[in-house]
Design a protein around this motif. Structure first.
Motif, PDB file in Angstrom:
ATOM      1  N   ASP B  51     -55.083 -24.056  10.174  1.00  0.00           N
ATOM      2  CA  ASP B  51     -55.761 -23.536  11.374  1.00  0.00           C
ATOM      3  C   ASP B  51     -54.893 -22.487  12.064  1.00  0.00           C
ATOM      4  O   ASP B  51     -55.385 -21.453  12.514  1.00  0.00           O
ATOM      5  N   LYS B  54     -55.138 -19.298  10.276  1.00  0.00           N
ATOM      6  CA  LYS B  54     -56.421 -18.633  10.520  1.00  0.00           C
ATOM      7  C   LYS B  54     -56.354 -17.867  11.838  1.00  0.00           C
ATOM      8  O   LYS B  54     -56.858 -16.751  11.955  1.00  0.00           O
ATOM      9  N   VAL B  55     -55.698 -18.460  12.825  1.00  0.00           N
ATOM     10  CA  VAL B  55     -55.546 -17.801  14.136  1.00  0.00           C
ATOM     11  C   VAL B  55     -54.739 -16.522  13.953  1.00  0.00           C
ATOM     12  O   VAL B  55     -55.073 -15.474  14.519  1.00  0.00           O
ATOM     13  N   LEU B  57     -54.688 -14.642  11.468  1.00  0.00           N
ATOM     14  CA  LEU B  57     -55.546 -13.619  10.866  1.00  0.00           C
ATOM     15  C   LEU B  57     -56.388 -12.896  11.906  1.00  0.00           C
ATOM     16  O   LEU B  57     -56.715 -11.728  11.761  1.00  0.00           O
ATOM     17  N   LEU B  58     -56.731 -13.639  12.969  1.00  0.00           N
ATOM     18  CA  LEU B  58     -57.566 -13.034  14.029  1.00  0.00           C
ATOM     19  C   LEU B  58     -56.752 -12.060  14.873  1.00  0.00           C
ATOM     20  O   LEU B  58     -57.278 -11.212  15.580  1.00  0.00           O
ATOM     21  N   PHE B  59     -55.461 -12.238  14.804  1.00  0.00           N
ATOM     22  CA  PHE B  59     -54.556 -11.401  15.603  1.00  0.00           C
ATOM     23  C   PHE B  59     -54.558  -9.983  15.032  1.00  0.00           C
ATOM     24  O   PHE B  59     -54.215  -9.752  13.873  1.00  0.00           O
ATOM     25  N   ASP B  60     -54.969  -9.035  15.848  1.00  0.00           N
ATOM     26  CA  ASP B  60     -55.164  -7.676  15.358  1.00  0.00           C
ATOM     27  C   ASP B  60     -53.909  -6.856  15.635  1.00  0.00           C
ATOM     28  O   ASP B  60     -53.910  -5.953  16.469  1.00  0.00           O
ATOM     29  N   TYR B  70     -46.895 -13.865   8.082  1.00  0.00           N
ATOM     30  CA  TYR B  70     -48.088 -14.464   7.475  1.00  0.00           C
ATOM     31  C   TYR B  70     -47.797 -14.924   6.047  1.00  0.00           C
ATOM     32  O   TYR B  70     -48.107 -16.055   5.667  1.00  0.00           O
ATOM     33  N   LYS B 119     -56.571 -13.004   1.273  1.00  0.00           N
ATOM     34  CA  LYS B 119     -56.431 -12.122   2.433  1.00  0.00           C
ATOM     35  C   LYS B 119     -55.049 -11.468   2.410  1.00  0.00           C
ATOM     36  O   LYS B 119     -54.894 -10.291   2.703  1.00  0.00           O
TER      37      LYS B 119
END
Lengths: 396, 226
Positions: B51, B54-55, B57-60, B70, B119
């Motif tokens: 989890d 996944k967070v 990955l949301l970080f731009d 990562y 990813k």
């Protein structure tokens, strides 16, 4: 279910069952374990036949031990049969002739012990005949203790408590524990009328038994077991004493010990095979439990050995990534069952030693025995199998 | 003499042996349950880490600061999941015990970890080769061998600085995730391997497996350079 798992279950169950049969029988006859019938007031005439081949080192002490027993000397006939020795065996035997020892000599009969034994039997005049190894020693009451068990007229032979004197030799001490366990087991088998051997170091027979079953088998590797099986096949009783002590000299070198055990195993299994027709209910516990037990033990032994080797060979590659975790994860049903088997086995060993009040064995030897003995068995069983498969001629 | 058979002794010995076995089986069952509950806790911890990834990955953010973190987190996670898988397999092998729900949960985490690894390849140009091993626990003699061969090849490639990430799915367990992956890659027999998206059915010899992975690696590198 995998075949290896089924075999593991079966062999473990078999091992536990065998141990429990011995333990349950022991507790069933607990009260009789130490109490033999009272000693007879009469002193029957006894012949002791000692076959000897190059026993110059031990024969003197052997004869002195016989002459020191608590039994009227005029009721004892001691016959030494020198089997063509190349040392001073015959001279030593002759030197005891003034004390009543009869020294006979014959050409060597090919190395097997039955030949000088049968030669000596021809001269024996006793109502009872004892056979004795020249490297064994009696204690004061060996003979009287053994005679107690002959009060039952069906008893044709009695085996004594063959022991090893304490020493600091590791190999001897391991055998001392083993001998105590054998004695303990044999006494239990005595209650099941299943004593399978009249040990070479010293055994006593009712003389008439030889005219019924015949003399010793001169071609046999373990003639002391074969004669016992033959007596059993005639439905006569053989009893085992725990109080009639006889001390013997065991092999002190690993090589000699392995050679001796391979001979015992080869001769022993051949004899059980020869008497396998006794596997029927009319032979009671001896036919339905003891003889099959010997075959099943060998099958179980090689199954366990194969499974152990297989587990090493088939160790999965991934185990190297979790080997530390696997120690904990591997603890399961079999760990507990084997732990119980080990506890019951250790208890059996403890009882065997404890049942002889005067035998003290150091703990480190007992622990060594539990671990070393397995490897010894692996060694002589593999050699036995190898020799049998190769059809190697039998020799003493 | 009249001989007898000590039936009562054998009966008692049999009952005692059976009782000893039952105690062993009972205690063994307890330890297996405790093994599974330990693994379940491990899987929950791994799940939390998935989890967190996944967070991430949301970080731009900037890929140069994000990607090393990562990839390193993902690599730890993969190893952790793999170890849990070995533990489950070991319990299956040694104790013949299986917790199907736990295994399905494990496959779900493996699937997530695989997708997260993809990813990493796409966004961070991670050069690791992704290998999915489809096996069956039912009547597949070559599957076990294939599993060991893959591990040996991976260790060998590791010495050549080629990173092979491994994901394994039991195709006969009835796991919807494993089934979906099998459909996705057209797997219908076991063993089968998928190397960077390409499916190879049937047992593969270790040498060929090694060369397949190596060629996928060099293909990757050249496409990365161009």
């Amino acid at each position: 279910m995998e075949i290896s798992l089924v075999l593991t279950y079966l062999t473990t169950f078999f091992s536990l069952f065998v141990l429990y049969v011995f333990l349950v029988t022991f507790f069933k006859y607990w009260k009789s374990y130490y109490s033999d019938p009272p000693a007879s007031k009469s002193y029957p005439y006894i012949s002791i036949v000692i076959p000897a081949y190059n026993e110059g080192l031990y024969l003197r002490e052997c004869l002195e031990s016989i002459l020191a027993v608590d039994y009227p000397k005029e009721k004892l006939e001691i016959i030494v049969v020198d089997d063509g020795s190349t040392d001073n065996t015959y001279e030593i035997a002759k030197s005891f002739s003034t004390l009543g020892v009869i020294a006979l000599t014959k050409p060597n009969g090919g190395g097997k012990k039955a030949s000088p034994l049968n030669f000596g039997l021809k001269f024996a005049k006793g109502e009872f005949i004892a056979t004795m190894d020249a490297d064994s020693y009696l204690t004061k009451n060996t003979i009287t203790e053994m005679l107690k068990l002959f009060s039952d007229p069906d008893v044709m032979a009695v085996s004594p408590a063959v022991k090893i004197r304490p020493s600091n030799c590791f190999i001897k001490e391991i055998q001392r524990i083993e001998y105590l366990m054998i004695l303990f087991s044999r006494r239990i088998l005595s209650f099941m009328d299943s004593v399978p051997v009249t040990p070479g170091p010293f055994s006593m027979f009712r003389t008439k038994v030889f005219s019924i079953v015949g003399n010793f088998d001169e071609k046999n590797l373990v003639e002391d077991q074969e004669i016992a099986l033959r007596i059993q096949s005639h439905n006569f009783k053989i009893k085992s004493s725990v109080t009639a002590e006889v001390y013997t000299e065991p092999p002190s070198k690993m090589g000699d010990l392995v050679t001796q055990r391979v001979r015992w195993q080869r001769g022993g299994m051949r004899n059980y095979w020869r008497y396998s027709s006794m596997i029927k209910p009319s032979y009671g516990d001896f036919g339905m439990y003891f003889i099959p037990l010997n075959f099943l033990s060998i099958i179980a032994f090689f199954t366990i050995l194969s499974l152990t080797l297989y587990s090493f060979v088939s160790t999965p590659y991934y185990l190297k990534y979790i080997w530390l975790d696997s120690l904990g994860l591997g603890v399961g049903t079999f760990t507990f069952i084997w732990a119980f088997l080990f506890i019951v086995g250790t208890f059996f060993t403890y009882l065997s030693i404890k049942s002889f009040d005067d035998e003290k064995v150091k703990l480190r030897y007992i622990l060594s025995f539990l671990f070393v003995y397995w490897y010894l068995m692996v060694c002589y069983n593999l050699l036995w199998l190898f020799k049998e498969l190769k059809r190697e001629p039998t020799s003493w | 003499m009249e001989r007898k058979i000590s039936y009562e002794v054998y009966a008692i010995a049999f009952v005692l042996s059976a009782f000893t076995f039952l105690i062993g089986i009972f205690l063994g069952g307890l330890t297996t349950n405790s093994n599974f509950s330990g693994i379940s806790t491990e899987l929950s911890n791994v799940s939390s880490r998935v989890d967190s990834l996944k967070v991430l990955l949301l970080f731009d953010g900037n890929s140069s600061s994000f990607c090393p973190l990562y990839i390193s987190e993902l690599s730890d996670l993969n190893s952790e999941i793999e170890r849990v898988g070995y533990k489950l397999t070991y319990i299956e092998d040694v104790k013949q015990a299986q917790d199907i729900e736990l295994k399905k949960k494990y496959f779900l985490l493996e699937a997530e970890s695989y997708l997260l690894s993809q990813k990493a390849k796409n966004f961070c140009s991670d050069k690791s080769i992704l290998l999915i091993n489809f096996y069956s626990n039912k009547a597949c003699e070559s599957c076990k061998q294939q599993g060991s061969d893959i591990l040996r090849v991976r260790d060998e490639l590791h010495n050549q600085n080629i990173s092979l990430k491994l994901f394994s799915f039991d195709g006969d367990l009835g796991s919807s995730v494993a089934d979906a992956f099998a459909r996705e890659y057209g797997v219908n027999s076991y063993p089968s391997v998928v190397i960077n998206g390409k499916t190879y059915s049937g047992p593969i010899a270790p040498d060929r497996l090694g060369s397949l992975v190596r060629s996928a690696y060099y293909e990757n590198r050249s496409s990365g350079n161009s």
